[in-house]
Design a protein around this motif. Structure first.
Motif, short mmCIF file in Angstrom:
data_model
loop_
_atom_site.label_atom_id
_atom_site.label_comp_id
_atom_site.label_asym_id
_atom_site.label_seq_id
_atom_site.Cartn_x
_atom_site.Cartn_y
_atom_site.Cartn_z
N GLU A 7 -8.35 3.61 -1.53
CA GLU A 7 -8.99 2.57 -0.72
C GLU A 7 -9.56 3.11 0.57
O GLU A 7 -10.65 2.73 1.00
N ARG A 8 -8.78 3.96 1.18
CA ARG A 8 -9.23 4.46 2.47
C ARG A 8 -8.82 5.92 2.61
O ARG A 8 -7.87 6.39 1.99
N GLU A 30 4.85 10.25 1.53
CA GLU A 30 4.46 9.06 0.79
C GLU A 30 5.32 7.90 1.28
O GLU A 30 6.55 7.98 1.23
N LYS A 37 0.84 -1.19 0.00
CA LYS A 37 0.00 0.00 0.00
C LYS A 37 0.88 1.25 0.00
O LYS A 37 1.95 1.26 0.64
N LEU A 38 0.40 2.27 -0.71
CA LEU A 38 1.03 3.58 -0.61
C LEU A 38 0.19 4.41 0.35
O LEU A 38 -0.98 4.69 0.09
N VAL A 58 4.59 1.05 -8.90
CA VAL A 58 3.61 1.03 -9.99
C VAL A 58 2.19 1.07 -9.42
O VAL A 58 1.86 0.31 -8.51
N VAL A 114 5.49 3.60 1.15
CA VAL A 114 4.96 2.33 0.66
C VAL A 114 5.30 1.23 1.67
O VAL A 114 6.46 1.11 2.08
N MET A 147 -0.41 7.90 1.76
CA MET A 147 -0.09 9.29 1.43
C MET A 147 -0.73 10.16 2.50
O MET A 147 -1.96 10.12 2.66
N PHE A 164 -4.43 9.12 3.05
CA PHE A 164 -5.07 8.37 1.97
C PHE A 164 -4.29 7.09 1.72
O PHE A 164 -3.07 7.07 1.85
N VAL A 165 -5.03 6.03 1.31
CA VAL A 165 -4.35 4.76 1.03
C VAL A 165 -4.61 4.33 -0.40
O VAL A 165 -5.76 4.33 -0.85
N LEU A 166 -3.56 3.99 -1.10
CA LEU A 166 -3.66 3.52 -2.48
C LEU A 166 -3.01 2.16 -2.60
O LEU A 166 -2.11 1.83 -1.81
N ASP A 167 -3.41 1.45 -3.60
CA ASP A 167 -2.82 0.13 -3.82
C ASP A 167 -1.59 0.26 -4.72
O ASP A 167 -1.59 1.01 -5.70
N ILE A 168 -0.55 -0.47 -4.37
CA ILE A 168 0.66 -0.48 -5.19
C ILE A 168 0.78 -1.87 -5.80
O ILE A 168 0.73 -2.86 -5.09
#
Ligand SMILES: Nc1ncnc2c1ncn2[C@@H]1O[C@H](COP(=O)(O)OP(=O)(O)O)[C@@H](O)[C@H]1O
Ligand SMILES: Nc1ncnc2c1ncn2[C@@H]1O[C@H](COP(=O)(O)OP(=O)(O)O)[C@@H](O)[C@H]1O
Ligand SMILES: Nc1ncnc2c1ncn2[C@@H]1O[C@H](COP(=O)(O)OP(=O)(O)O)[C@@H](O)[C@H]1O
Lengths: 452, 112, 452, 452, 112, 112
Positions: E97-98, B62, B2-3, F93, B64, B5, B92-96
């Motif tokens: 995601e969150r 940021e 997960k990233l 990525v 990961v 941020m 915020f959470v993003l998928d890596i």
């Protein structure tokens, strides 16, 4: 400025030419002005103003964090304005009229009478302490003497601002500095530099302001730092200087301007001014190198902040000595100032735990004390000799003791009175901005402005 | 992976970094950003021209992390960046999908 | 510069020593130079150059946006170069040779003849208006007089650039300023400062250039702002200054350099220079504080831009008065300038809706008018008295009227001619960069450079 | 400085007044000081110091990349300190005492004896080359003469630093510059400016240091650039200047300070100083415009870096000529310097492929050569005439040849000795930082500091 | 939730922000970036050394919005940042995601 | 489409950009960031106050490419940014759902 007790000023400052025409010197009227001396004093006045704005303003602004750069510049600039008015209204009169041993009188209130000798655009020379035993005729008009002294009155409180950088209220600064100029600066200037002053009477040597300017501002700075307390985040946050290139410009302009400060204190373009300039240059270089090598050896790297701090320490230390010592002594004074101030600013401060943000105490007070005492050791007679006192004031144990009295008096008076004035200011408007405001930075909070 | 941020107040950066180290976070990247939000800025006046400072300085972090560490990291940031005053910021959470360490060519969780 | 009509210059400027030796003064040959006066004028020349580069360059560059910083610096610098050549070729000759009441002649074309009195490395003093009734012998060589005046010719057009900052073509600037220097500056300088000039003949007092420099540049700036139109995004985009610390350095150097401007206008190191320096300092401080407190009260915060703008307003206003007034009057002039210019730059401008980017009109024209008129009120006789005119030019209603004529003439002539020259320039190369270019910034578009 | 061979200094420099009183001039004792001349020389000393710190420091720092800004500032500042001490200890003695034709003696070691004439605070004038045929009495104290010369000794090595910017070790710089000052600068200064020097004996004209300062520093810079090699990434990486506004401030202060450099080299406030100031101004403006228009035509845009580089080229070129030529010639010298240096710095450098980072060779060496040779063409007799040599040194083919000898000698001696000293330094501590360190930047690596 | 990341011309920032407010966007984060693309920059010449400015100053806007608002937000940005000239920039959409508001601990759409 | 986000050493930027052009990458966006990681910084000393520079200057490259180009782009970056010394950086990525070119309104792979 010269030490008027001995009255050597007369001989030293009248141009050689006049001495060759005794008929002139014997005149009872006011002395004639000498255009060369006046030219140099006009120039020196500009140089000393340059020291404060933009010199000191940049030196300090370069060492604070980005959010306080404009506020720091503003402090030096507004003090320049405030003290100009204070000095013209009452400060000059309190400092340089005869009055008594402790304070001048109000005969130059609002500069009243300063134009009395002007006729057809021409002015006469000014007699400092006219009518007293120590009367010291000058070869420049009183306007020029008043202006030159004004620039000293300006830079002294401006020096203090480094101690409380990043946290004082602007309204508090305006009030405190106005009071300080009248209650602390003018009296001490009177004691040391007016022919009637009691410290001048003791024979204390302070050519260009080691005590009056530097020890005075330095101890006031320490008191401010202690009373206001440490900056928020001190010891934990990164307080690295935003832009040291400003500090380098500032230190450079201080150096150049200091030629006016020290060589200008000869109140003429004469041999003494030449020697004052030479020893100023040499002591400054020696102190800068002293600090640099001390830092290089103990911390592993020579820093630009160290180099310029050393230069300022040297300038401070040679100030009281500049019209009294020879080049060889100036190297010793310089090295001593550089190494001792390095130690004060980098070690002693942490041992004692006060937050004197920009080392006003460590550089100006300590450097000033080093210089004031060593003046008592190295003073060279012929530089201060006169007909009345053919030996001048040579250095030695006696003179050293006299110097120590001057130092101690200044420390006590300035320290105590600065504390009192801070308390008064605190009662009136408070001293320190709130914690949130301090975090956000004085530029935006106090002045509604910021740099990029 | 997960990233995470996070937009935080600038003076909280060191606190956050220190809060993450015990969790095993070995690297992160920060940028200076300007934030617009509920927190209102000052007004600047330059000789009569008024500019409202609607963008306030913030720090963007940021980082990961392996997916299973995400919760702990979010919690640590939320705690260490908290002042309770408006403008504290967001996470915020993003998928890596993939990660690679340039130096060694290691990929994915090896690379963090 | 002195007001030559009364011819008091002779008495005021020859050193006291010579007066004591009448044999010299009675000589018919050119006057001897005085080294002290010459030293001060050499220094003053350096100080006034310092005002333009880097002083004014920084003052202006600190107020524009990042993308125009270099272009703004370049404007002051290139004007320094252009006017130097223009002045040496023809400008000086048109301004300071006798000619007629409206223009000098070409006897100093290419500075022809300026070395005529040099023999064995030694030069003689310069006689301004030699051979006319108003002949005013100086104690400095003509080279020095020419150089000192050159620095005034340089700064005047440079001041204008603030009005059209961020949008003028560089080629247009080069053409316009070259023409303006010859067609506007030199004639006005001749009218006011040459002994044969018609405004000098009226008795208008302008010691150091309130009309010739500041009103002149200020009204030209307003015309430029109106002709070029508003900046793209004016009123909507954020045009906050990129880095006000540059502006503070610039204002500080303007202040220091202004000692050369005003005290140098005494053309000697004499009592008048001393008084000019004193009143310059006091008026500047008073104006800075005046603007600051006005802003503090009306806008809620004292800004550093306000403080330094006030200082510049004070410097402008005291300029015409500096060799004529006493310290008390200088405080009044300063406060008036600070408060009135604050109002012009922050309120009047918006009411009238022109975009004078850096307030050339609001500070220089308005400040100059305040100063020029108040000179007529506060002028103190003994400062301008001479043997021929033992009362000097004391202030009063009569003098005020004369001053108003000087102001009005300058406003009309400079305003009209500036407009004409802009039209000529527009026809030749156009005045303004394209909208895209203006958005991208002059640094990159015009000069192919940018700062970080 | 004057050319002492002809002994014209006596006539030129004693004030006019003394000449009118032959009884004084005939005295065998040391000359009296003139306060006006002394005032100007004190001022000039401050101005020339201003050229190095902060002038040159900023000029160079503005052209390097962000990571090297502080290190670049530090180089000029530390050289100021080092050379001050070196000069006081031995440099001045080696340069300006009589010694022999190739080197002074050690009679002023540690400035020993410089206070010999001080009595009761008053000093006498200094006799350069006392006791020799070329004895040149001055109207300023020796301390002032020594200090003025010190500032020249400081700026010369500081100029070199531009050639190896971004890559030299700080320890190497400290060692190399200390040696260079003693082994290269002092001897060349002796040859050209001491009355006993062999180049002075040939009749080479170098008023303010075209050979001693600029050609000397310029060729040493080229040797440094060649020996150290190119910067990492030269030709591929973007090496655009970090902040040209610093360079503009620097160039401006160089210009203002150069008035002290050139007009100060008249060692008095006299006609020659006035003319030197005038031609300095005109040549500088002409060169700046020359470079600007050359660039505009060939590259499409006039850049601020071009404009200020041209100004510096003009200042360099007029330096040897400044006390010898008239305004008309100064325009030619300026334009020639501007255009030729533009070509050297922008084309020749790339053709030859050396990496002289900030164009020390292209501007100072080439500009110095242009000026030195054209001095031989345009020298105007009456400026250097004396009783002993009523024609002075007019320009012509003969003088041009003599000038060429001065140029060639300096090129060879400085080039060879600089190489030798670099080799010694390399053996001691190495010359260049490692590649990684160079990439990271000198600020952090060498000094542990950085700007924002 | 979606993260809308837009690269725009610097002088368009205020227009974009004003276009988003009516949509109910209460916060966003901007950074100064340099963009490389079809738009070509100027050449800088420093005494004969030429550097092509291939990276041009741009502004990056990052705004997290509920998924259903994404279309409107994209459209608003596209419209307000448009000049029609080369270099206008790009809009990218990523999945979030969150989300968490540090001050209150609120999560997801509450946090925006 | 994929967003390739790479943290690299600043002086490698030009190399990376040149390595991407042959692959048909026509645009990218870079930011100056500070990185915290295994690579240790210098200590700065200001008159006795010591600050460890734990954040080192890095460059962040963000480039959006069609999914099928991702592998090549990652490889090209990894190769051109490689020095083998600690601190070379990371490549991450992320998935991009949508893309739009503001100038033309083109979407997705047309927009890159
Ligand atoms: N929807 C959003 N998208 C991106 N960044 C946001 C968003 N909302 C807020 N932020 C960022 O978070 C910062 C803090 O938000 P703000 O509304 O001022 O206070 P709080 O976090 O206390 O609610 C903003 O300055 C902005 O940088
Ligand atoms: N594939 C991409 N990935 C990331 N950013 C991009 C990409 N393509 C373009 N950009 C960004 O968009 C900006 C504008 O792109 P450009 O090609 O110059 O013009 P246009 O948007 O008009 O096609 C670039 O400066 C860059 O910052
Ligand atoms: N987990 C992570 N999340 C985000 N950025 C990271 C992470 N780990 C490393 N980085 C970035 O990569 C840079 C290099 O990492 P570092 O550990 O110093 O060396 P290396 O890449 O050789 O392992 C860091 O400065 C940081 O900017």
């Amino acid at each position: 400025m010269m030490r008027p007790r001995l009255g050597w000023g007369v001989g030293a400052l009248l141009p050689a030419l006049l001495m060759a025409m005794p008929a002139f010197a014997a005149d009872d009227g006011p002395p004639k002005i000498d255009t060369g001396d006046t030219a140099w004093m006009l120039t020196s006045t500009a140089l000393v103003l340059l020291m404060t704005v933009p010199g000191l303003a940049l030196f300090y602004a370069g060492m604070v964090r980005k959010k306080n750069v404009l506020a720091t510049l503003m402090q030096s600039f507004v003090i320049t304005c405030l003290v100009t008015i204070v000095w013209a209204v009452a400060g000059y009169s309190l400092a340089f009229t005869n009055g008594n041993a402790y304070l001048g009188d109000m005969s130059r209130f609002m500069l009243h009478g300063i134009a009395d000798h002007i006729a057809k655009g021409v002015d006469t020379g000014f007699i400092l302490g006219a009518g007293t035993d120590g009367a010291a005729p000058q070869t420049v008009p009183e306007t020029v003497y008043m202006m030159f002294q004004m620039t000293f009155a300006i830079i002294t409180p401006a020096l203090i601002t480094g101690a409380f950088a990043d946290r004082m209220k602007f309204s508090a600064l305006v009030i405190f500095m106005t009071l300080w100029s009248l209650v602390v600066y003018s009296p001490i200037a009177h004691w040391v530099w007016a022919p009637t002053g009691w410290i001048a009477g003791l024979g204390v040597l302070d050519f260009a302001g080691g005590t009056v300017v530097h020890i005075n501002a330095g101890i006031a700075g320490l008191v401010c730092a202690l009373v206001l307390g440490k900056r928020v985040g001190y010891g934990s946050d990164n307080m690295a200087p935003f832009n040291l290139s400003y500090a380098v410009i500032g230190a450079s302009l201080l150096w150049v301007g200091w030629f006016g400060f020290n060589a200008g204190s000869a109140v003429g373009a004469n041999g003494r001014a030449g020697m004052a300039m030479a020893v100023t240059q040499i002591a400054t270089a020696a102190a800068a190198l002293g600090w640099m090598f001390a830092e290089w050896m103990t911390k592993g790297k020579p820093s630009v902040l160290g180099l310029i701090s050393g230069a300022v320490a040297g300038l401070v230390a040679i100030t009281p000595a500049s019209g009294y010592v020879l080049p060889g002594s100036s190297i010793i004074i310089g090295v001593a100032a550089g190494v001792i101030c390095f130690w004060t600013a980098t070690s002693l401060k942490h041992m004692l735990g006060y937050d004197d943000s920009l080392d006003v105490f460590g550089v100006h007070c300590v450097g000033g004390i080093v210089g004031a005492l060593l003046t008592g050791v190295f003073s060279y007679g012929p530089l201060s000799a006169t007909d009345a006192s053919p030996d001048g004031s040579p250095g030695g144990l006696d003179q050293l003791k006299i110097q120590a009295i001057g130092v101690a008096t200044t420390l006590v008076y300035s320290g105590v009175m600065s504390f009192v004035l801070l308390m008064i200011t605190k009662a009136l408007v408070g001293l320190r901005v709130g914690e949130e405001e301090e975090r956000e930075g004085l530029d935006l909070v106090l002045h509604g402005e910021q740099i990029f | 992976m997960k990233l995470i941020m996070a937009i935080i107040k600038p003076f909280k950066l060191d606190d956050v970094r220190e809060a993450l180290t015990p969790l095993g976070v070995q690297g992160l990247t920060v940028s200076e950003v300007k934030g617009f939000g509920r927190q209102k800025g000052q007004t600047e006046i330059y000789r009569g021209a008024e500019y409202h400072v609607s963008f306030l300085p913030k720090i963007k972090i940021e980082v990961v992390v392996p997916a299973d560490l995400a919760d702990q990291v979010i919690e640590a940031i939320a705690k260490s960046a908290h002042t309770g005053k408006i403008g504290d910021g967001k996470i915020f959470v993003l998928d890596i999908e993939r990660a690679m360490r340039i130096r060694t060519g290691e990929v994915d969780s090896e690379a963090l």
